[in-house]
Enzyme design. Structure first.
Site, PDB file in Angstrom:
ATOM      1  N   ARG A 290      15.299 -27.202  25.271  1.00 12.78           N
ATOM      2  CA  ARG A 290      15.285 -25.736  25.338  1.00 12.78           C
ATOM      3  C   ARG A 290      15.396 -25.324  26.802  1.00 12.78           C
ATOM      4  NH1 ARG A 290      16.615 -25.637  20.807  1.00 12.78           N
ATOM      5  NH2 ARG A 290      15.591 -24.669  19.013  1.00 12.78           N
TER       6      ARG A 290
ATOM      7  N   HIS B 169      25.109 -24.335  23.223  1.00 14.27           N
ATOM      8  CA  HIS B 169      24.081 -24.736  22.240  1.00 14.27           C
ATOM      9  C   HIS B 169      24.720 -25.385  21.008  1.00 14.27           C
ATOM     10  CE1 HIS B 169      19.693 -23.856  20.964  1.00 14.27           C
ATOM     11  NE2 HIS B 169      20.168 -24.873  20.264  1.00 14.27           N
TER      12      HIS B 169
HETATM   13  P1  NDP Z   1       9.780 -33.779  17.557  1.00 10.23           P
HETATM   14  O1  NDP Z   1       8.636 -32.858  17.347  1.00 10.23           O
HETATM   15  O2  NDP Z   1      10.099 -34.778  16.502  1.00 10.23           O
HETATM   16  O3  NDP Z   1       9.586 -34.587  18.929  1.00 10.23           O
HETATM   17  C1  NDP Z   1       9.133 -33.980  20.096  1.00 10.23           C
HETATM   18  C2  NDP Z   1       8.873 -35.041  21.139  1.00 10.23           C
HETATM   19  O4  NDP Z   1       8.490 -34.401  22.359  1.00 10.23           O
HETATM   20  C3  NDP Z   1       7.723 -35.981  20.752  1.00 10.23           C
HETATM   21  O5  NDP Z   1       8.002 -37.299  21.173  1.00 10.23           O
HETATM   22  C4  NDP Z   1       6.554 -35.411  21.555  1.00 10.23           C
HETATM   23  O6  NDP Z   1       5.547 -36.351  21.886  1.00 10.23           O
HETATM   24  C5  NDP Z   1       7.271 -34.969  22.810  1.00 10.23           C
HETATM   25  N1  NDP Z   1       6.472 -33.978  23.525  1.00 10.23           N
HETATM   26  C6  NDP Z   1       6.107 -32.739  23.121  1.00 10.23           C
HETATM   27  N2  NDP Z   1       5.340 -32.145  24.053  1.00 10.23           N
HETATM   28  C7  NDP Z   1       5.226 -33.029  25.072  1.00 10.23           C
HETATM   29  C8  NDP Z   1       4.560 -33.009  26.311  1.00 10.23           C
HETATM   30  N3  NDP Z   1       3.836 -31.942  26.704  1.00 10.23           N
HETATM   31  N4  NDP Z   1       4.647 -34.096  27.095  1.00 10.23           N
HETATM   32  C9  NDP Z   1       5.346 -35.182  26.710  1.00 10.23           C
HETATM   33  N5  NDP Z   1       6.013 -35.273  25.536  1.00 10.23           N
HETATM   34  C10 NDP Z   1       5.955 -34.206  24.730  1.00 10.23           C
HETATM   35  O7  NDP Z   1      11.057 -32.843  17.846  1.00 10.23           O
HETATM   36  P2  NDP Z   1      12.598 -33.201  17.641  1.00 10.23           P
HETATM   37  O8  NDP Z   1      12.864 -34.515  18.281  1.00 10.23           O
HETATM   38  O9  NDP Z   1      13.005 -33.004  16.246  1.00 10.23           O
HETATM   39  O10 NDP Z   1      13.273 -32.003  18.484  1.00 10.23           O
HETATM   40  C11 NDP Z   1      12.983 -31.815  19.849  1.00 10.23           C
HETATM   41  C12 NDP Z   1      13.532 -30.485  20.331  1.00 10.23           C
HETATM   42  O11 NDP Z   1      14.951 -30.521  20.425  1.00 10.23           O
HETATM   43  C13 NDP Z   1      13.284 -29.303  19.397  1.00 10.23           C
HETATM   44  O12 NDP Z   1      11.981 -28.816  19.535  1.00 10.23           O
HETATM   45  C14 NDP Z   1      14.319 -28.314  19.867  1.00 10.23           C
HETATM   46  O13 NDP Z   1      13.781 -27.514  20.889  1.00 10.23           O
HETATM   47  C15 NDP Z   1      15.430 -29.186  20.433  1.00 10.23           C
HETATM   48  N6  NDP Z   1      16.656 -29.103  19.630  1.00 10.23           N
HETATM   49  C16 NDP Z   1      17.823 -28.763  20.262  1.00 10.23           C
HETATM   50  C17 NDP Z   1      19.000 -28.678  19.550  1.00 10.23           C
HETATM   51  C18 NDP Z   1      20.285 -28.331  20.222  1.00 10.23           C
HETATM   52  O14 NDP Z   1      21.282 -28.089  19.537  1.00 10.23           O
HETATM   53  N7  NDP Z   1      20.348 -28.315  21.527  1.00 10.23           N
HETATM   54  C19 NDP Z   1      19.043 -28.947  18.096  1.00 10.23           C
HETATM   55  C20 NDP Z   1      17.763 -29.307  17.548  1.00 10.23           C
HETATM   56  C21 NDP Z   1      16.626 -29.372  18.295  1.00 10.23           C
HETATM   57  P3  NDP Z   1       4.670 -37.070  20.747  1.00 10.23           P
HETATM   58  O15 NDP Z   1       5.622 -38.078  20.137  1.00 10.23           O
HETATM   59  O16 NDP Z   1       3.579 -37.712  21.488  1.00 10.23           O
HETATM   60  O17 NDP Z   1       4.268 -36.000  19.771  1.00 10.23           O
END
Ligand code: NDP
Length: 318
Positions: A233, A281
């Protein structure tokens, strides 16, 4: 009467029609109806809303809502607008979306590993100059986020022979297929991952903790000449600090798919910066057909068992 499921979205008409048609096909036992077409009595019946950028004021007009199914994987807006209401929010977790995102990560990794931005500049200057080849095994890709999308990207990169590192909030056991991935967690892990990566790929959700996470200090911790992809994001990256790191020549390139404001405003310096690739995007689009199948599964599981699918942790923000 078949169950009535509300569809709330701010999409263009064709996109909305494609989603409603796919959802109706996947859930023939239900009636999927756009919010605008619902009478007050029908709104009072609705227990499940399927949403894509909904107007929160419309969601508030569904008094019996038990849970909300998002068609997007990123839910920061829903958490911000609706989190306080306590209605479970279920985000889209779709292997096809993860596959598409992993494909994009690999494609843009090759773009950077094979020095395409530099060759583009050389072509503009009429310059014939081979640059040294750096094989995947000597190219470290650091993934920020090891969730649904980060894990798929890690597999794809590892299969292609890249050195892969990943950073997440909490430690987790990696599957045997990812044993080679160097895993980092927490605040102490971030600079370590940044220091070893030739390419840093952001696949984090936008939360209170990740907003502005990548700024001057983090860019300074990256290797000289490293590149950044932000597919998570926009507000996770501090744009002015990124531009400063590119202008100083410390970072070589940034591939950006997400921005503070979308569409990216015409006046943004990112459009014309030679070190920036702007994408509208597109790296992980929701596929209406596969998303509809997942939503149908969630709805049926709820109908059969009363169990609401795993919902977003509102406090954590993802
Ligand atoms: P998930 O919830 O499956 O994974 C999120 C990951 O981020 C997890 O590994 C989590 O850690 C980690 N994380 C979250 N907060 C922190 C932090 N403060 N410090 C370190 N690590 C952190 O989400 P997805 O993989 O499904 O999607 C990720 C993001 O991708 C979405 O939220 C969205 O914003 C973006 N996205 C973008 C798209 C695009 O077209 N550009 C399309 C779809 C999504 P932990 O494993 O420990 O929980």
């Amino acid at each position: 009467m078949p169950e009535l499921i509300a569809f709330l979205a701010t999409l263009d008409a064709d996109e909305e029609a494609a989603f409603v048609s796919a959802l109706s096909g996947a859930l023939p036992e239900a009636r999927i109806r756009p919010f605008a077409g619902l009478s007050a009595a029908q709104r009072a019946e609705v227990e499940i809303a399927i949403v894509a950028n909904p107007d929160p004021a419309e969601v508030a007009l569904l008094p019996r809502l038990a849970w909300i199914q998002s068609l997007w994987a990123g839910v920061e807006r829903l958490v911000r607008d609706l989190g306080a209401r306590g209605i479970p929010i279920v985000r889209l977790v779709d292997p096809e979306l993860a596959r598409t995102m992993a494909e994009a990560v690999l494609a843009w990794t090759y773009y950077l590993q094979r020095d395409m931005p530099a060759y583009r500049r050389q072509q503009e200057a009429g310059l014939w100059r081979p640059l040294p080849y750096r094989p995947p095994a000597e190219t470290a890709v650091g993934l920020l986020g090891l969730g649904a999308l980060g894990t798929a990207a890690a597999h794809r990169l590892a299969q292609a022979g890249f050195r892969v590192a990943a950073w997440s909030r909490s430690p987790k056991p990696l599957p045997a297929s990812l044993v080679a991935v160097e895993a980092f967690t927490g605040a102490a892990g971030l600079p370590r991952l940044l220091a070893l990566s030739d390419i840093v790929v952001c696949l984090l959700p936008l939360t209170a903790q990740t907003r502005g996470l990548l700024g001057a200090t983090q860019f300074g911790a990256m290797k000289a000449g490293a590149a950044l992809m932000n597919f998570g994001r926009g507000p996770i990256v501090v744009t002015d600090d990124l531009l400063a790191a590119l202008d100083a020549g410390h970072l070589s390139h940034a591939v950006l798919d997400v921005f503070d404001s979308e569409p990216l405003p015409p006046a943004s310096p990112l459009w014309r910066h030679p070190g920036v690739t702007v994408l509208p995007h597109v790296t992980g689009p929701t596929n209406p057909r596969t998303a509809a199948a997942i939503v149908a599964h969630n709805v049926r599981t709820y109908r059969e068992t009363g169990r609401i699918p795993d919902a977003v942790d509102i406090g954590r923000g993802y």
